[in-house]
Design a protein around this motif. Structure first.
Motif, PDB file in Angstrom:
ATOM      1  N   LEU A 251     -24.499 -12.755  23.526  1.00 14.53           N
ATOM      2  CA  LEU A 251     -24.103 -12.998  21.868  1.00 14.53           C
ATOM      3  C   LEU A 251     -23.986 -11.442  21.144  1.00 14.53           C
ATOM      4  N   ASP A 252     -23.087 -11.219  20.719  1.00 16.19           N
ATOM      5  CA  ASP A 252     -23.126  -9.725  19.972  1.00 16.19           C
ATOM      6  C   ASP A 252     -23.418 -10.274  18.707  1.00 16.19           C
ATOM      7  N   GLU A 253     -23.940 -10.877  18.158  1.00 15.23           N
ATOM      8  CA  GLU A 253     -24.212 -10.592  16.796  1.00 15.23           C
ATOM      9  C   GLU A 253     -24.601 -11.729  16.232  1.00 15.23           C
ATOM     10  N   PRO A 254     -24.902 -12.898  16.850  1.00 11.63           N
ATOM     11  CA  PRO A 254     -24.723 -14.029  16.036  1.00 11.63           C
ATOM     12  C   PRO A 254     -24.554 -15.090  15.143  1.00 11.63           C
TER      13      PRO A 254
ATOM     14  N   LYS B 193     -25.039  -1.372  21.789  1.00  6.79           N
ATOM     15  CA  LYS B 193     -24.970  -2.658  22.245  1.00  6.79           C
ATOM     16  C   LYS B 193     -24.238  -3.614  22.150  1.00  6.79           C
ATOM     17  N   THR B 194     -23.056  -3.389  21.582  1.00  9.62           N
ATOM     18  CA  THR B 194     -21.581  -3.853  21.409  1.00  9.62           C
ATOM     19  C   THR B 194     -20.929  -2.808  22.995  1.00  9.62           C
ATOM     20  N   THR B 195     -21.794  -1.704  23.396  1.00  9.18           N
ATOM     21  CA  THR B 195     -21.156  -1.229  24.375  1.00  9.18           C
ATOM     22  C   THR B 195     -21.355  -1.551  26.052  1.00  9.18           C
TER      23      THR B 195
ATOM     24  N   PRO C 105     -17.996 -11.689  21.021  1.00  6.07           N
ATOM     25  CA  PRO C 105     -18.062 -10.465  21.171  1.00  6.07           C
ATOM     26  C   PRO C 105     -18.155 -10.278  19.297  1.00  6.07           C
ATOM     27  N   GLU C 106     -18.179  -8.560  18.776  1.00  5.59           N
ATOM     28  CA  GLU C 106     -18.340  -8.862  17.544  1.00  5.59           C
ATOM     29  C   GLU C 106     -17.626  -8.943  16.875  1.00  5.59           C
ATOM     30  N   ALA C 107     -16.385  -9.187  17.157  1.00  2.00           N
ATOM     31  CA  ALA C 107     -15.366 -10.045  16.116  1.00  2.00           C
ATOM     32  C   ALA C 107     -15.148 -10.986  16.574  1.00  2.00           C
TER      33      ALA C 107
HETATM   34 MG   LIG Z   1     -21.889  -3.896  17.586  1.00  2.00          MG
END
Ligand SMILES: [Mg+2]
Ligand SMILES: Nc1ncnc2c1ncn2[C@@H]1O[C@H](COP(=O)(O)OP(=O)(O)OP(=O)(O)O)[C@@H](O)[C@H]1O
Lengths: 306, 260
Positions: free
Chosen positions: A156-159, A40-42, A80-82
């Motif tokens: 939104l990566d895991e908002p 997903k992040t990729t 981003p994730e972080a």
């Molecule tokens: Mg991810």
């Protein structure tokens, strides 16, 4: 608004994203679901032109990812994730810095920062160094940062990861508000409940695309239908009677509830209730089992891994 | 290239650096030591001592002067050359934080997502290390000039510093050395993912300065215009080469995956 054509990313041998093909329309909230390491992040990073695809193509707002990277970056916002905020600088300074890099004019910049910080309840803390913020506050601030230039497309990566329930609700309301402004929102999440509530459509992936559609479509197409019957008291007799019924595929007892798996709930439910009553059951309520998407999701992912 | 974006990136890095205590202490402390300690330890003892013997002059003494003046002038020039260590060493401390530190803290991802070009990012970040390093160098040099002149005016009857060599060092060498050090730091940030390792490797950037300094101290080169031009050319080509290398290393779409 977003178009993927066989989008692929390999990391020395490991295929993190494998030939994803789908489209996301303007003003749509689209959810990407998948287990850890599903890519997903990729995928999001490729769509934001942060890493290069190793195969396939993608377009965002009509611009080709990789070829028109600068144009793509101009119209997208990324959480981003972080969060990756500058802890030593104030919340306001963090946002101002990004707004300037996106070329937002002064007036607009000040208005946007104020509006979004207020929406997420951080306006009162704008002058504090971000290092003093809780993880959840940082997450919300990073969402504001992604919005400060009012992008057409928001990734939104895991908002709502790291957010307490009430903050998660604030963020969901915020996302729905953005949808009113016809922004396209692409989100990765593990929270299926959230996907069900927010997303117009979801894609379930595990490197490869497993299924795509609106949450209810997916449930209907792939999910087991379960009816939940809560009784005053569950007895052996009732369970056996229900199990013998024609439409029933399985029965599970959870506390004072019967979880009945059925093929066609609308035909089966009246018959089931009748049987329960006939065998002395006192029905407190009957409902369609919740987390329907979750079950669909878990089944599809398990099958894809088998 | 859009100067406003470049400057914003540099400004933000400088603001961040100001809030890193240790970097800040280094940025103030080391130049202070250079300005005060070096002249007090080298020039002051000579000025206050007996006239040295003509046949026992150190190799760096300026030829064609009375012995004491010759030694003092040589020492002053050495102190001036020492000032190249500042622009050589300071940028690597700063860049270690603003490149490697930000990479480790995952602050680069949102930055790379902005519509800035590679060159804007590179120059902005480079400038964020270059400007404070040069400012510290100039401020420190002003201190040196004041102290040296106070110490040596009675001996010479004119102001020894600034002289031609210091102008060359400050206005030509220092910026080149600084550029060299910044480029080198950018290059190593792509290879390491630890702030300390970056700082230690960054110190390698002072090598050319060290070399020149010892060549002069040992009397192998003297500060005539040929030497000055030659060293200037070496510095210019080295910093141009390293800048090109760091630009080639700075592949935006590789940073998140390959810069580990
Ligand atoms: Mg991810
Ligand atoms: N820079 C990289 N180098 C090598 N492999 C990578 C890199 N980035 C990701 N991967 C691999 O690609 C796969 C997909 O990773 P990705 O982070 O996209 O998953 P994800 O769906 O976001 O997972 P999560 O839900 O845990 O966030 C994983 O197997 C991961 O190890």
């Amino acid at each position: 608004m977003i178009k993927l054509q066989g989008l692929t990313r390999k990391f020395n041998g490991l295929v993190a994203v494998d030939g994803l093909t789908f489209e996301v329309g303007e003003g749509e909230i689209f959810g990407l679901l998948g287990p850890n390491g599903a890519g997903k992040t990729t995928t999001v990073r490729m769509l934001c032109c942060l890493i290069k695809p190793t195969g396939g193509k993608a377009f965002v707002g009509g611009y080709e990812v990789g070829k028109d990277a600068l144009r793509v970056r101009e119209i997208v916002g990324l959480l981003p994730e972080a969060p990756g905020l500058y802890g030593e600088l104030s919340a306001y300074r963090n946002l101002e810095f990004y707004a300037k890099l996106y070329g937002v004019p002064k007036r607009r910049r000040e208005e946007n920062i104020e509006r979004f910080l207020k929406m997420l309840g951080l306006w009162g803390r704008r002058d504090d160094p971000v290092a003093t913020f809780s993880r959840g506050m940082q997450q919300k601030l990073a969402i504001v940062r992604a919005m400060v230039h009012e992008p057409k497309v928001l990734f939104l990566d895991e908002p709502t990861a790291a957010l307490a329930p009430e903050s998660a609700k604030t963020v969901r309301d915020f996302i729905l508000e953005l949808k009113q402004e016809r922004r396209t929102i692409f989100l990765c999440t593990h929270n299926l409940h959230e996907a069900e509530r927010l997303c117009d459509r979801v894609a379930i992936t595990n490197s490869k695309l497993i299924a795509i559609g609106s949450p209810s479509e997916l449930e209907q197409k792939f999910g087991p239908s379960r009816t939940e019957i809560r009784l005053e008291r569950v007895s052996r007799k009732i369970v056996d009677a229900v199990r013998r019924l024609k439409h029933v595929k399985g029965v599970e007892v959870v506390g004072d509830k019967l979880m009945v798996e059925v093929e066609d709930p609308e035909a089966a439910n009246p018959v089931i209730v009748e049987a329960v009553v006939k065998h002395g059951g006192r029905v407190r309520y009957v409902a369609r089992a919740v987390h329907a998407l979750e079950e669909t999701y878990l089944r599809l992912v398990r099958e894809s891994e088998a | 290239m859009r100067p406003d974006r470049v400057w914003e990136i540099a400004r933000k890095d400088m603001a961040s650096v100001r809030r890193h205590k240790y970097v800040l202490y280094g940025l103030i402390g080391i130049p202070l030591i250079f300005a005060i300690f070096i002249p007090m330890a080298s020039i002051y003892p000579v000025v206050t001592s007996e006239e040295p013997l003509d046949n026992k002059l150190p190799p760096f003494a300026q030829p064609g002067m009375a012995p004491k003046q010759a030694v003092v002038t040589g020492l002053a020039n050495m102190a001036v050359l020492m000032f190249m260590f500042l622009p050589a060493a300071i940028p690597s401390t700063i860049a270690s934080y603003t490149f490697v530190g930000e990479k480790v803290n995952r602050q680069l991802e949102p930055l790379l997502a902005t519509p800035t070009t590679d060159l804007e990012l590179l120059i902005g970040k480079g400038l964020g290390a270059f400007v404070p390093a040069m400012a510290a160098t100039f401020a420190s040099f002003a201190g040196l000039v004041a102290i040296v002149d106070v110490l040596t005016f009675p001996l010479f009857g004119y102001l020894l510093l600034p002289n031609l060599i210091s102008a060359v060092v400050l206005l030509v060498y220092a910026p080149l050395v600084c550029l060299l050090s910044v480029s080198w730091s950018i290059f190593i940030s792509s290879k390491v993912s630890d702030v300390r390792a970056a700082m230690q490797l960054g110190i390698v950037g002072i090598a050319p300065v060290l070399l020149f300094y010892f060549l002069f101290m040992g009397g192998i080169v003297s500060l005539e215009w040929m030497t000055l031009v030659a060293f200037g050319l070496v510095l210019a080509s080295a910093s141009a080469g390293l800048f090109a290398l760091s630009k080639a290393t700075f592949q935006r779409e590789e940073i998140l995956t390959k810069w580990r």
